[in-house]
Write a protein that holds these residues in place. Sequence first.
Motif, short mmCIF file in Angstrom:
data_model
loop_
_atom_site.label_atom_id
_atom_site.label_comp_id
_atom_site.label_asym_id
_atom_site.label_seq_id
_atom_site.Cartn_x
_atom_site.Cartn_y
_atom_site.Cartn_z
N UNK A 21 -97.88 -64.27 -19.22
CA UNK A 21 -97.76 -63.93 -20.63
C UNK A 21 -98.17 -65.10 -21.52
N UNK A 22 -97.71 -66.30 -21.17
CA UNK A 22 -98.06 -67.49 -21.96
C UNK A 22 -99.57 -67.69 -22.02
N UNK A 23 -100.26 -67.40 -20.92
CA UNK A 23 -101.71 -67.58 -20.91
C UNK A 23 -102.41 -66.61 -21.84
N UNK A 24 -101.85 -65.44 -22.02
CA UNK A 24 -102.41 -64.47 -22.96
C UNK A 24 -102.10 -64.88 -24.40
N UNK A 25 -100.87 -65.34 -24.63
CA UNK A 25 -100.48 -65.78 -25.97
C UNK A 25 -101.31 -66.98 -26.44
N UNK A 26 -101.77 -67.81 -25.49
CA UNK A 26 -102.43 -69.08 -25.82
C UNK A 26 -103.94 -68.96 -25.95
N UNK A 46 -87.68 -57.59 -17.01
CA UNK A 46 -87.50 -56.82 -18.24
C UNK A 46 -86.78 -57.63 -19.31
N UNK A 47 -85.80 -58.42 -18.89
CA UNK A 47 -85.08 -59.27 -19.83
C UNK A 47 -86.01 -60.32 -20.43
N UNK A 48 -86.89 -60.87 -19.60
CA UNK A 48 -87.88 -61.84 -20.09
C UNK A 48 -88.80 -61.18 -21.10
N UNK A 49 -89.27 -59.99 -20.79
CA UNK A 49 -90.20 -59.30 -21.69
C UNK A 49 -89.53 -59.02 -23.04
N UNK A 50 -88.29 -58.55 -23.01
CA UNK A 50 -87.57 -58.27 -24.27
C UNK A 50 -87.42 -59.55 -25.09
N UNK A 55 -89.71 -62.65 -30.06
CA UNK A 55 -90.23 -63.88 -30.67
C UNK A 55 -91.71 -63.78 -31.05
N UNK A 56 -92.41 -62.76 -30.59
CA UNK A 56 -93.84 -62.63 -30.86
C UNK A 56 -94.12 -61.18 -31.22
N UNK A 57 -94.44 -60.95 -32.48
CA UNK A 57 -94.62 -59.57 -32.96
C UNK A 57 -95.82 -58.87 -32.34
N UNK A 58 -96.72 -59.63 -31.72
CA UNK A 58 -97.88 -59.00 -31.08
C UNK A 58 -97.51 -58.29 -29.79
N UNK A 59 -96.38 -58.67 -29.18
CA UNK A 59 -96.00 -58.13 -27.88
C UNK A 59 -95.37 -56.75 -28.04
N UNK A 60 -95.94 -55.79 -27.32
CA UNK A 60 -95.41 -54.43 -27.28
C UNK A 60 -94.86 -54.20 -25.87
N UNK A 61 -93.53 -54.18 -25.70
CA UNK A 61 -92.97 -53.96 -24.37
C UNK A 61 -92.97 -52.48 -24.01
N UNK A 62 -93.44 -52.20 -22.80
CA UNK A 62 -93.39 -50.84 -22.26
C UNK A 62 -92.61 -50.94 -20.96
#
Length: 244
Positions: A21-26, A46-50, A55-62
Motif C-alpha cells: 500500500x505504501x508503494x502505491x501511496x508514494x 482488514x484492520x490495517x486497511x481500515x 488517514x488517506x481519503x484516496x483509499x477505498x476499502x472493499x
Amino acid sequence: MSLRACILASCDNAPYLADAIASVQAQSLPFEVIVIADDASTDGSRELIRSLAAADRRIVPVLRERRLGPGANRDLAIRDTQADWIVTLDGDDVMAPGKHAAEWAAVAPFAGRAPAIGFSDVALTDAFGAETGRWSLSLHAAMDMAERTGWFARRTAPIPRDMLLPKPLYLQAGGFAHDLPLYEDWDFKLRLSALPAVWRHSGIIGTRYRRQGGGLSDAPPGEHTRWQAAVRARNRDLIAELPA
C-alpha cells in the motif's frame, strides 16, 4: 484529466500489505483512487486497511465478507470503480516509485485516440524483498497483435503484469474470470492481447514481484495442469486462429 485508479487485491497478505500500500501511496504521479480489495482475510489485514483508509481519503476499502477467489475479487473491484484507467497490484508485491508516471507518459499521447496499454519490466524478489532476477519485457511493444497473442498463448517466456490500461478496454476483454482458481491472469491477458491496442513500454522496472511461497502458485502440479488446460480450452478459438 483522466481519473486513474490502482486496484490492489489482497488475501491474507498481512506481512507484506503495508509495504504494498505504501508503494502505491508514494507514487511520483499520485493515483486519484486506491482501491484495496480484501478477499475475506483473517490475518489482521482488514484492520490495517481500515486504519490506512481513515488517514488517506484516496483509499477505498472493499472488505469481502466471504472469500470470492482472486479473479472475482479483482474483477468486481475494477468494475465498481469509476476510474477511466486502471492498474492492478497484488497485496504482497511492491510498485516502483516512478511506475505510474512512466506508464502514463507512455500512453498519454494515445489517450482519446486509440486504446493503449502501458507496461514495465519486473524485478523478482524472495520473501524478504531481495532481488533474485528480472523480466525484461520491452520486446512486447515491438510486436504486432498476432505475434503478441501467440507469445502469450505459448507461455514460453514472461509476459507483462500490472499494466496501465483503459477501463473500457478491460471490459471489452471480459475481465478476470470468476471460476478460475489458477491462471485467471493468463486467461485475461490472452483475451486482452487479441484486441486492437497500442502496447507501450515505460523503460523502467515497475513492479517488484515477490515470490514468497504459500500461495496459489504452490498448488500441486496436477492442479496447474488442470487449470492451464482449462484456460486453453476456453480460448481455443482464439488460439486456433494464430499462425502456425
